[in-house]
Design an enzyme around this catalytic site. Structure first.
Site, PDB file in Angstrom:
ATOM      1  N   GLN A 270       0.813  -1.104  -0.186  1.00  0.00           N
ATOM      2  CA  GLN A 270       0.096  -0.059   0.031  1.00  0.00           C
ATOM      3  C   GLN A 270       0.721   0.885  -0.004  1.00  0.00           C
ATOM      4  O   GLN A 270       0.562   2.035  -0.771  1.00  0.00           O
ATOM      5  CB  GLN A 270      -0.825   0.022   1.244  1.00  0.00           C
TER       6      GLN A 270
ATOM      7  N   GLU B 121      14.381  29.300 -19.871  1.00  0.00           N
ATOM      8  CA  GLU B 121      13.130  30.202 -20.294  1.00  0.00           C
ATOM      9  C   GLU B 121      12.468  30.616 -19.064  1.00  0.00           C
ATOM     10  O   GLU B 121      11.212  30.619 -19.014  1.00  0.00           O
ATOM     11  CB  GLU B 121      12.328  29.440 -21.181  1.00  0.00           C
TER      12      GLU B 121
ATOM     13  N   GLU C  74      13.642   5.737  -6.608  1.00  0.00           N
ATOM     14  CA  GLU C  74      13.440   5.190  -5.156  1.00  0.00           C
ATOM     15  C   GLU C  74      12.592   3.937  -5.545  1.00  0.00           C
ATOM     16  O   GLU C  74      13.032   2.789  -4.856  1.00  0.00           O
ATOM     17  CB  GLU C  74      12.606   5.950  -4.328  1.00  0.00           C
TER      18      GLU C  74
HETATM   19  C1  LIG Z   1      20.688  23.988 -20.773  1.00  0.00           C
HETATM   20  C2  LIG Z   1      20.530  25.598 -20.868  1.00  0.00           C
HETATM   21  C3  LIG Z   1      20.090  25.923 -22.164  1.00  0.00           C
HETATM   22  C4  LIG Z   1      19.788  27.321 -22.524  1.00  0.00           C
HETATM   23  N1  LIG Z   1      19.558  27.807 -23.806  1.00  0.00           N
HETATM   24  C5  LIG Z   1      19.202  29.010 -24.013  1.00  0.00           C
HETATM   25  C6  LIG Z   1      19.173  29.508 -25.294  1.00  0.00           C
HETATM   26  O1  LIG Z   1      18.905  28.709 -25.996  1.00  0.00           O
HETATM   27  N2  LIG Z   1      18.953  31.091 -25.378  1.00  0.00           N
HETATM   28  C7  LIG Z   1      19.113  31.668 -24.374  1.00  0.00           C
HETATM   29  O2  LIG Z   1      19.248  32.939 -24.794  1.00  0.00           O
HETATM   30  N3  LIG Z   1      19.436  31.179 -23.256  1.00  0.00           N
HETATM   31  C8  LIG Z   1      19.514  30.015 -23.025  1.00  0.00           C
HETATM   32  N4  LIG Z   1      19.824  29.441 -21.784  1.00  0.00           N
HETATM   33  C9  LIG Z   1      19.989  30.357 -20.552  1.00  0.00           C
HETATM   34  C10 LIG Z   1      18.658  30.514 -19.504  1.00  0.00           C
HETATM   35  O3  LIG Z   1      17.824  31.005 -20.023  1.00  0.00           O
HETATM   36  C11 LIG Z   1      19.419  31.045 -18.426  1.00  0.00           C
HETATM   37  O4  LIG Z   1      20.412  30.087 -17.567  1.00  0.00           O
HETATM   38  C12 LIG Z   1      18.356  31.385 -17.299  1.00  0.00           C
HETATM   39  O5  LIG Z   1      17.408  32.473 -17.647  1.00  0.00           O
HETATM   40  C13 LIG Z   1      18.759  31.921 -16.081  1.00  0.00           C
HETATM   41  O6  LIG Z   1      19.919  32.808 -15.976  1.00  0.00           O
HETATM   42  P1  LIG Z   1      21.301  32.652 -15.224  1.00  0.00           P
HETATM   43  O7  LIG Z   1      21.719  31.111 -15.471  1.00  0.00           O
HETATM   44  O8  LIG Z   1      21.993  33.448 -15.380  1.00  0.00           O
HETATM   45  O9  LIG Z   1      20.845  32.593 -13.792  1.00  0.00           O
HETATM   46  P2  LIG Z   1      20.704  33.823 -12.734  1.00  0.00           P
HETATM   47  O10 LIG Z   1      19.791  34.793 -13.398  1.00  0.00           O
HETATM   48  O11 LIG Z   1      21.905  34.432 -12.300  1.00  0.00           O
HETATM   49  O12 LIG Z   1      19.775  33.126 -11.688  1.00  0.00           O
HETATM   50  C14 LIG Z   1      20.602  32.579 -10.516  1.00  0.00           C
HETATM   51  C15 LIG Z   1      19.432  32.295  -9.471  1.00  0.00           C
HETATM   52  O13 LIG Z   1      18.842  33.744  -8.761  1.00  0.00           O
HETATM   53  C16 LIG Z   1      17.404  33.688  -9.065  1.00  0.00           C
HETATM   54  N5  LIG Z   1      17.113  35.099  -9.279  1.00  0.00           N
HETATM   55  C17 LIG Z   1      17.647  35.886 -10.188  1.00  0.00           C
HETATM   56  N6  LIG Z   1      16.883  36.994 -10.227  1.00  0.00           N
HETATM   57  C18 LIG Z   1      15.842  36.935  -9.405  1.00  0.00           C
HETATM   58  C19 LIG Z   1      14.726  37.709  -8.878  1.00  0.00           C
HETATM   59  N7  LIG Z   1      14.639  38.974  -9.641  1.00  0.00           N
HETATM   60  N8  LIG Z   1      14.049  37.178  -7.990  1.00  0.00           N
HETATM   61  C20 LIG Z   1      14.215  36.055  -7.460  1.00  0.00           C
HETATM   62  N9  LIG Z   1      15.156  35.110  -7.783  1.00  0.00           N
HETATM   63  C21 LIG Z   1      16.049  35.635  -8.873  1.00  0.00           C
HETATM   64  C22 LIG Z   1      17.179  32.747 -10.110  1.00  0.00           C
HETATM   65  O14 LIG Z   1      15.701  32.269  -9.790  1.00  0.00           O
HETATM   66  C23 LIG Z   1      18.039  31.722  -9.854  1.00  0.00           C
HETATM   67  O15 LIG Z   1      17.717  30.585  -8.987  1.00  0.00           O
HETATM   68  C24 LIG Z   1      19.934  28.209 -21.365  1.00  0.00           C
HETATM   69  C25 LIG Z   1      20.498  27.609 -20.242  1.00  0.00           C
HETATM   70  C26 LIG Z   1      20.872  26.348 -20.154  1.00  0.00           C
HETATM   71  C27 LIG Z   1      21.130  25.969 -18.794  1.00  0.00           C
END
Ligand SMILES: Cc1cc2nc3c(=O)[nH]c(=O)nc-3n(C[C@H](O)[C@H](O)[C@H](O)COP(=O)(O)OP(=O)(O)OC[C@H]3O[C@@H](n4cnc5c(N)ncnc54)[C@H](O)[C@@H]3O)c2cc1C
Length: 431
Positions: A327, A411, A384
């Site tokens: 269960q 995104e 798990e």
């Molecule tokens: C595998 C992969 C594919 C991707 N593909 C694309 C692509 O094709 N084209 C493209 O343009 N980008 C792409 N990205 C980029 C992606 O969109 C970004 O990584 C994402 O928007 C987050 O930005 P960052 O990594 O700089 O994190 P940061 O913005 O530095 O965020 C780090 C942390 O801080 C938090 N944070 C930041 N600002 C705030 C806020 N105002 N309030 C609360 N929390 C906040 C975030 O939620 C997160 O937890 C890709 C990323 C990855 C990993």
């Protein structure tokens, strides 16, 4: 070149031969599934059909892609993950099946289908491989849509006809110092007569390894802040474009993610997509829609993982019983199944709202946020439920577990989705 799916769905050629037997009624609706075609719903006099009601075309598309994913994609998945490389055969077959130009007009070689069909396709592909799903997602929900909505006749002729048949596109917004704060981007585009010179760098660009065209957001007038951001079409062979070494990632390993260096790239004025200074609007608009695509990816991933793990629990015997019969196991499995069902309804509802031209941004954020959470829960639980073997590469669940993490990041991170939802909720209580 007519692809099988185009033959399958061509509005002019409904009676033409269908390459796959699943492109027929009957197989679509097993009695245990809540699915129903719009025609069946109408026949039953149902005025407001449930969300899991598909048009004939959508139902056929979903079934056809399910079969395609099992037969043509599944054999490649583990190797592609291990080698961090998308097999060119897989990309070729996606184009051949018309899955890279789902909404593109048949005039440009596309499948001429709908946004909802794209969502179903992404979901089905993600059940088998999230990396392939994101390739298809970005192409269909971001790149093709931008060209379709904003392209001049010449741009559509040149790019849509390739995007539907043999060219991958990349969406280039993020930079090393601008992620969530995307519109603080530093890439510049300076006007010189009838061309622009672009300088800067981009990070995290999905599909860059394969892309033939890059949609690059660059600022033509930093003094105007985000109102200077403009979308440029940059061809892969543009002089000064360097595609950096791809990232070594936790998951989505077959999907290439690369930095780009843009060094004095000369781009003709005719390669501006849409209007000067409107790039930020386009990016916001596309990402709002794109989030529904990511929700579909996470939904498919969760369902695909669940479909791998549950049969195992029905076979594995401990204490003289199937482990499914305990269960404690049944309650967890039922709980996760409910979460997946809720994720599906949120995703389909957001897609239907978008397609109906109704407000959908809050719902798209909810769908992306929730499906990412559900994918995280599901993949963790599936490991798990399978015990030690779930932790090994002998079964695919560990890959789903790694792949799902990206749902909370790209995104728009989960925090960004929650903040956007909160803005809407706040407004709803204005008097
Ligand atoms: C595998 C992969 C594919 C991707 N593909 C694309 C692509 O094709 N084209 C493209 O343009 N980008 C792409 N990205 C980029 C992606 O969109 C970004 O990584 C994402 O928007 C987050 O930005 P960052 O990594 O700089 O994190 P940061 O913005 O530095 O965020 C780090 C942390 O801080 C938090 N944070 C930041 N600002 C705030 C806020 N105002 N309030 C609360 N929390 C906040 C975030 O939620 C997160 O937890 C890709 C990323 C990855 C990993």
């Amino acid at each position: 070149m007519a692809s099988p799916l185009i033959r399958c769905f061509s509005k002019i050629g409904r009676q033409v031969s269908r390459p796959w037997s699943v492109c027929q009624h009957g197989l679509r609706n097993r009695s245990t599934q809540p699915d129903m075609s719009a025609e069946q719903a109408a026949a039953l006099g149902v005025t407001y059909p449930p969300l899991q009601t598909y048009s004939e075309e959508e139902g056929m598309m979903r079934d056809a892609v399910k079969k395609f994913a099992q037969e043509r994609l599944a054999p490649f998945v583990s190797k592609m993950d291990e080698n961090s490389l998308m097999d060119p055969e897989v990309i070729k077959s996606l184009f051949e099946q018309g899955l890279m130009g789902i909404e593109i007009d048949p005039e440009y070689g596309g499948t001429g289908s709908t946004f909802f069909s794209s969502i179903l396709v992404i979901e089905e592909l993600a059940k088998v491989d999230a990396s392939v799903a994101v390739l298809c997602d970005i192409q269909n929900t971001l790149i093709n849509t931008l060209f379709t909505k904003l392209g001049t006749a010449a741009q559509k002729e040149r790019y849509l006809s390739r995007l539907s048949t043999d060219m991958v596109g990349s969406f280039c917004l993020s930079e090393a110092e601008s992620g969530s704060d995307a519109f603080s981007l530093k890439t510049r585009a300076d006007k010189h007569g009838d061309y622009y010179i672009i300088n800067g760098s981009k990070m995290w660009i999905s599909n860059a390894e394969q892309a033939g065209v890059f949609l690059v957001m660059a600022n033509v007038d930093p003094s105007a802040g985000h109102r200077g951001i403009t979308c440029f079409i940059v061809d892969r062979d543009a002089e000064g474009l360097q595609i950096g070494k791809k990232e070594n990632k936790l998951g989505l390993r077959a999907s290439s993610t690369c930095p780009l260096n843009l060094d004095n790239i000369k781009v003709p004025g005719k390669n501006v997509l849409g209007q000067i200074g409107h790039g930020y609007k386009y990016a916001i608009g596309m990402l709002n829609e794109g989030r529904i695509g990511i929700a579909a990816q996470m939904l498919g991933l969760a369902q695909g993982c669940f479909d791998q793990a549950v049969p195992y629990t029905r076979q594995r015997v401990q204490f003289g019983k199937r482990i499914f019969d305990f269960q404690a196991m049944q309650h967890q499995i039922a709980h996760v199944a409910t979460q997946i069902e809720a994720a599906r309804l949120l995703t389909y509802n957001a897609a239907r709202l978008k397609e109906a031209g109704r407000p959908f941004i809050k719902e798209a954020c909810m769908a992306k946020y929730f499906t990412s959470e559900v994918a995280t829960l599901t993949t963790s639980k599936c490991i798990e439920w399978m015990g030690g073997v779930g932790f090994t590469k002998d079964y695919p669940v560990e890959k789903y577990y790694r792949d799902c993490k990206i749902g909370t990041i790209y995104e728009g991170t989960t925090n960004i989705q929650l903040s956007t939802m909160a803005k809407f909720i706040d407004k709803e209580y204005d008097h």
